[in-house]
Design a protein around this motif. Structure first.
Motif, short mmCIF file in Angstrom:
data_model
loop_
_atom_site.label_atom_id
_atom_site.label_comp_id
_atom_site.label_asym_id
_atom_site.label_seq_id
_atom_site.Cartn_x
_atom_site.Cartn_y
_atom_site.Cartn_z
N MET A 176 1.00 -1.16 0.07
CA MET A 176 -0.05 0.10 0.09
C MET A 176 0.86 1.16 -0.18
SD MET A 176 -3.25 0.61 -0.11
CE MET A 176 -4.09 -0.75 1.14
N VAL A 177 0.65 2.25 -0.98
CA VAL A 177 1.36 3.43 -0.97
C VAL A 177 0.54 4.59 -0.76
CG1 VAL A 177 3.00 4.63 -2.48
CG2 VAL A 177 2.73 2.38 -2.72
N TRP A 178 0.71 5.50 0.27
CA TRP A 178 0.39 6.57 0.43
C TRP A 178 1.23 7.85 -0.03
CZ3 TRP A 178 -1.25 6.21 6.57
CH2 TRP A 178 -2.28 5.27 6.61
N PRO A 179 0.91 8.96 -0.36
CA PRO A 179 1.68 9.93 -0.88
C PRO A 179 2.47 10.76 -0.13
CG PRO A 179 -0.72 10.78 -0.57
CD PRO A 179 -0.71 9.46 0.04
N GLU A 180 3.14 11.76 -0.56
CA GLU A 180 4.17 12.46 0.16
C GLU A 180 3.73 13.05 1.17
OE1 GLU A 180 7.27 16.59 -1.03
OE2 GLU A 180 5.74 15.95 -2.51
#
Length: 315
Positions: A68-72
């Motif tokens: 799972m990738v969350w943003p900057e």
């Protein structure tokens, strides 16, 4: 000139048909579309993290993801204990590692500290302390790091102080392990710098994760130009790329630079897709910018020959 163009076109057509590409697994991208002012309002901070957790749970409910990738700067500030507990609980609950952007402080013995635009990797046990923190290398001038003068000096100037940053510059390039394979992280406009992706590939990375926040650009050409940098990084390294943005464009790219599963601007979105990569290591990764260096040397050489001929004629 025509022969050069035809050779380049022919090689590209051949490579598109012959490059071996494999699927790594499913990646989830979270695009919360938080407004700039709301995101950094302390009264709103808890709801920012709660929204990310809720969106991730909803995405997992649609199907299993391997990363799972969350943003900057998805975490609105330093990692607070309650936020850490929520994120760690989510990672343990679904046995899904989470990569998220946030602010990281590094203390010094004298009591001072540096702070970084950073990425945290929560593994399936919910721990991030077992893994190195990625700290952004290339900082946006003035906004993230004031060049040439102390940041405090610019921060005291009315009108620009609020926009003058003093972030530290990262140095390490950690390569993270996952069930998908090994990956490196680039934050925001680091996607414009070829050396990071190349170094990751040389260090054994199989794909790249880019986290960013393009809300600053609004509905301009900026988000599209920013995302376009990754096409070159994918082609140069023959790696797949997963990109999560706070506000468009979140997307995937394959090793030929082709994007898919893109999101739109100014919309809340969560997407999953199969990340694709290649095991081919290009000459550019192995040798670097040798073509450019040869061009410079050849240009200087020809200029030198012309200068000598001109000098002899005038002698």
């Amino acid at each position: 000139m025509l022969a050069t163009v035809l050779c380049a076109w022919g090689y590209g057509a051949w490579r598109e048909r012959t490059l071996p590409i494999r699927e790594l697994g499913t990646v989830g991208l979270i695009q919360p579309n938080e407004g700039f002012r709301e995101k950094w309002d302390p009264r709103h901070a808890d709801s920012v993290v709660a929204k990310l957790v809720a969106m991730s749970r909803a995405l997992e409910a649609r199907g299993r993801v391997a990363l799972m990738v969350w943003p900057e700067a998805a975490i609105p500030g330093y990692l607070q204990p309650s936020w850490e507990a929520s994120i760690a609980g989510l990672a343990r609950e679904n046995r899904t590692p989470i990569l998220t952007g946030g602010i990281y402080g590094e203390p010094h013995p004298d009591g001072s500290y540096d702070y970084f635009n950073a990425a945290f990797y929560f593994d399936t046990s919910g721990s991030w302390r077992r893994h190195p923190i990625y700290e952004k290398h290339f900082l946006v001038p003035v906004v993230e790091r004031v060049p040439f003068v102390p940041a405090r000096l610019m921060q005291s100037v009315p009108g620009v102080g609020h926009w003058s940053g003093g972030f530290g510059r990262g140095r390490g390039l950690p390569v993270y392990e996952s069930t998908l394979g090994r990956f490196g992280v680039v934050i925001c406009y680091e996607s414009a710098f070829e050396e990071l992706a190349r170094q990751y590939r040389r260090s054994g990375a199989e794909f790249i994760v880019n986290i960013t926040n393009d809300a600053w650009y609004g509905r301009t050409a900026g988000p599209y130009q920013h995302a376009a940098h990754l096409v070159m990084r994918a082609i140069e390294t023959r790696m797949g790329i997963a990109r999560a943005a706070n506000d468009g464009i979140s997307e995937f790219l394959d090793p030929l630079g082709r994007s898919y599963a893109e999101t739109g601007l100014e919309q809340e979105a969560s997407v999953t897709d199969r990340l694709r990569t290649s095991d081919v290591i290009p000459l550019y990764v192995r040798l670097g910018d040798w073509v450019g260096t040869l061009c410079v040397l050849a240009t200087l050489g020809f200029a030198g020959v012309l200068a000598v001929q001109h000098w002899k004629r005038d002698a």
